[in-house]
Scaffold this motif. Structure first.
Motif, short mmCIF file in Angstrom:
data_model
loop_
_atom_site.label_atom_id
_atom_site.label_comp_id
_atom_site.label_asym_id
_atom_site.label_seq_id
_atom_site.Cartn_x
_atom_site.Cartn_y
_atom_site.Cartn_z
N ARG A 125 0.86 -1.18 0.00
CA ARG A 125 0.00 0.00 0.00
C ARG A 125 0.89 1.23 0.00
NH1 ARG A 125 -5.25 0.25 3.19
NH2 ARG A 125 -5.91 2.40 3.10
N GLU A 126 0.58 2.17 -0.88
CA GLU A 126 1.35 3.41 -0.89
C GLU A 126 0.39 4.58 -0.86
OE1 GLU A 126 4.19 3.50 -4.15
OE2 GLU A 126 4.87 1.54 -3.46
N GLU A 127 0.47 5.37 0.23
CA GLU A 127 -0.46 6.48 0.41
C GLU A 127 -0.13 7.64 -0.53
OE1 GLU A 127 -3.10 6.28 2.14
OE2 GLU A 127 -2.67 4.57 3.42
N ASN B 236 -5.34 12.55 -3.89
CA ASN B 236 -5.67 11.71 -2.75
C ASN B 236 -5.74 10.25 -3.18
OD1 ASN B 236 -7.35 13.84 -3.62
ND2 ASN B 236 -8.00 14.16 -1.52
N THR C 185 -4.66 6.48 -3.46
CA THR C 185 -3.83 5.51 -2.77
C THR C 185 -3.58 4.39 -3.78
OG1 THR C 185 -4.94 6.04 -0.72
CG2 THR C 185 -3.64 4.04 -0.74
N LYS D 223 -7.49 6.71 4.73
CA LYS D 223 -6.36 5.92 5.22
C LYS D 223 -6.77 4.64 5.94
CE LYS D 223 -2.28 8.65 5.62
NZ LYS D 223 -1.38 9.48 6.31
N SER E 287 -0.08 0.64 7.51
CA SER E 287 0.99 1.37 6.85
C SER E 287 1.78 2.32 7.76
CB SER E 287 0.41 2.18 5.68
OG SER E 287 -0.70 2.92 6.12
N SER F 113 4.73 5.74 7.42
CA SER F 113 4.55 7.12 7.86
C SER F 113 5.47 7.44 9.04
CB SER F 113 3.09 7.39 8.22
OG SER F 113 2.66 6.46 9.18
#
Ligand SMILES: *[C@@H]1O[C@H](CO)[C@@H](O)[C@H](O)[C@H]1NC(C)=O
Ligand SMILES: *[C@@H]1O[C@H](CO)[C@@H](O)[C@H](O)[C@H]1NC(C)=O
Ligand SMILES: *[C@@H]1O[C@H](CO)[C@@H](O)[C@H](O)[C@H]1NC(C)=O
Ligand SMILES: *[C@@H]1O[C@H](CO)[C@@H](O)[C@H](O)[C@H]1NC(C)=O
Ligand SMILES: *[C@@H]1O[C@H](CO)[C@@H](O)[C@H](O)[C@H]1NC(C)=O
Ligand SMILES: *[C@@H]1O[C@H](CO)[C@@H](O)[C@H](O)[C@H]1NC(C)=O
Ligand SMILES: *[C@@H]1O[C@H](CO)[C@@H](O)[C@H](O)[C@H]1NC(C)=O
Ligand SMILES: *[C@@H]1O[C@H](CO)[C@@H](O)[C@H](O)[C@H]1NC(C)=O
Ligand SMILES: *[C@@H]1O[C@H](CO)[C@@H](O)[C@H](O)[C@H]1NC(C)=O
Ligand SMILES: *[C@@H]1O[C@H](CO)[C@@H](O)[C@H](O)[C@H]1NC(C)=O
Ligand SMILES: *[C@H]1O[C@H](CO)[C@@H](O)[C@H](O)[C@H]1NC(C)=O
Length: 299
Positions: free
Chosen positions: A141-143, A148, A150, A205, A232, A236
């Motif tokens: 997963r990559e924010e 916006n 993902t 998120k 995730s 962060s």
């Protein structure tokens, strides 16, 4: 000794009686790398002498066995295919393959009884279907790379046949049209498949997203789930730590630069004062040596 006609009628009779159930067209499922039995039963063999059988894959002979009067069995095969040496007594002439490969998918294996004069009668026909399990998918997963959105990447390998991929958002809804891009790559030499699917969505998120690789042949589905925020934080937190570290580093470097510059100025002042004193002494002792007096005036 029963002639070909005898074999024919015996075979036909058995089929009518429902004994040669193996002539049916149902497929046997073989798993890549595992042994498999292709079933065939023919109790009538017991009464025959000098009987030969052949298992063929489509047209190619993969096994030939001959039972002699004296009880000898002559067997020849490719790739270690085999039938039981007691097949004549038990009537169980199932073919054992030590391993199956994707290229065997949808091939027909048939058992023939060979009589004098090379007449052959097919007794069993078994179709073989091949499957191999896909690995448990890896889900990344990559924010918010841009906007916006993902981004999710789902990878699974080493399966057969070509799989279906299914994404679920919040365990219920399917992603919007055009959000998913899937690439299926054949793995060289093995003829198995790798699958990589990419999903790009606008979600919060803490929304969970799951990726399922469905293998219908094996009745098997492997699913990986990303449960959002808790999943995730490593990323962060890592970037937060980087930010703190770089800020601290800049502050330290800034302080050191200020101290350095201050010390340099201090050194300059001392050396200029010394120079001034020295030049003053020189001017008074030896007037022939001209020195840049302007410089002294500026300091
Ligand atoms: C079986 O085969 C052997 C060798 O080929 C032969 O000598 C024998 O006569 C045959 N028997 C019958 C019953 O055909
Ligand atoms: C037939 O023979 C094979 C071994 O050759 C065995 O694995 C299989 O169970 C047998 N089938 C029956 C129904 O006896
Ligand atoms: C393998 O056989 C299945 C049916 O059993 C078929 O759906 C599939 O397309 C075949 N795959 C290949 C690569 O031939
Ligand atoms: C296998 O046999 C069936 C009928 O016996 C036939 O329809 C099918 O085309 C065969 N498949 C191959 C790959 O030869
Ligand atoms: C039977 O066929 C084999 C090859 O398939 C051949 O070598 C043999 O001579 C043939 N026998 C007769 C009696 O035709
Ligand atoms: C999407 O981005 C815009 C600004 O780029 C922001 O105002 C908005 O709150 C974001 N929406 C979500 C769901 O994050
Ligand atoms: C998703 O749905 C399955 C059943 O469809 C259920 O077992 C599972 O607990 C659900 N997961 C979440 C996170 O709701
Ligand atoms: C298939 O996936 C495996 C495991 O992820 C990888 O090692 C291999 O290089 C991939 N092969 C191809 C052709 O993509
Ligand atoms: C993302 O979704 C939020 C509400 O769910 C919406 O306000 C925002 O405009 C969307 N952003 C994009 C880039 O679609
Ligand atoms: C797949 O497996 C489930 C349970 O594991 C079973 O209920 C279902 O009938 C199977 N479907 C097929 C096509 O084998
Ligand atoms: C998934 O595996 C099952 C057997 O486990 C197989 O029947 C099915 O065809 C496979 N589905 C796909 C899409 O490959």
């Amino acid at each position: 000794m029963p002639g070909p006609g005898g074999l024919w009628s015996a075979g036909l009779l058995l089929c009518v009686l429902g004994v040669c159930a193996c002539l049916g067209e149902e497929c046997v499922l073989g798993i890549v790398g595992r042994p498999i039995f292709l079933p065939c039963f023919y109790p009538q063999l017991l009464t025959s002498v000098n009987v030969s059988i052949e298992w063929r894959r489509d047209e190619e002979v993969v096994l030939r066995a001959t039972w002699r009067e004296d009880g000898d069995v002559e067997e020849w095969s490719v790739n270690r295919a085999s039938v039981s040496a007691q097949a004549l007594q038990t009537g169980n002439i199932s073919l054992e393959l030590p391993s199956v490969y994707p290229e065997h998918n949808k091939t027909n294996f048939s058992l023939f009884i060979i009589s004098e004069g090379n007449h052959s009668v097919a007794l069993c026909s078994v179709c073989l279907r091949i499957a191999a399990s896909f690995s448990f998918p890896q889900l990344q997963r990559e924010e918010a790379v841009q906007g916006n959105q993902t981004s999710f990447l789902c990878h699974s390998s080493g399966g057969f046949p070509e799989p279906e991929v299914r994404w679920l958002i919040d365990n219920t809804s399917e992603p919007p049209e055009g959000a998913v891009k899937t690439v299926v790559t054949p793995v060289p030499d093995t003829q198995l498949y790798n699958i990589t699917s990419h999903l790009m969505v606008n979600i919060s998120k803490d929304t969970s997203v799951s990726c399922s690789i469905e293998n219908l042949t094996m009745n098997e589905t492997v699913t990986a789930t990303s449960i959002g925020a808790d999943d995730s934080p490593v990323v962060s937190r890592a970037s937060e730590a980087m930010w703190i570290f770089s800020t601290a580093l800049s502050v330290v470097v800034g302080v050191m630069v200020v101290i350095g510059v201050g010390y340099q100025i201090h050194l300059d002042r001392i050396s200029k004062r010394k120079k001034k004193e020295y030049q003053y002494e020189q001017q008074h002792s030896n007037r022939s040596k001209s020195l840049p007096l302007q410089l002294l005036n500026t300091s």
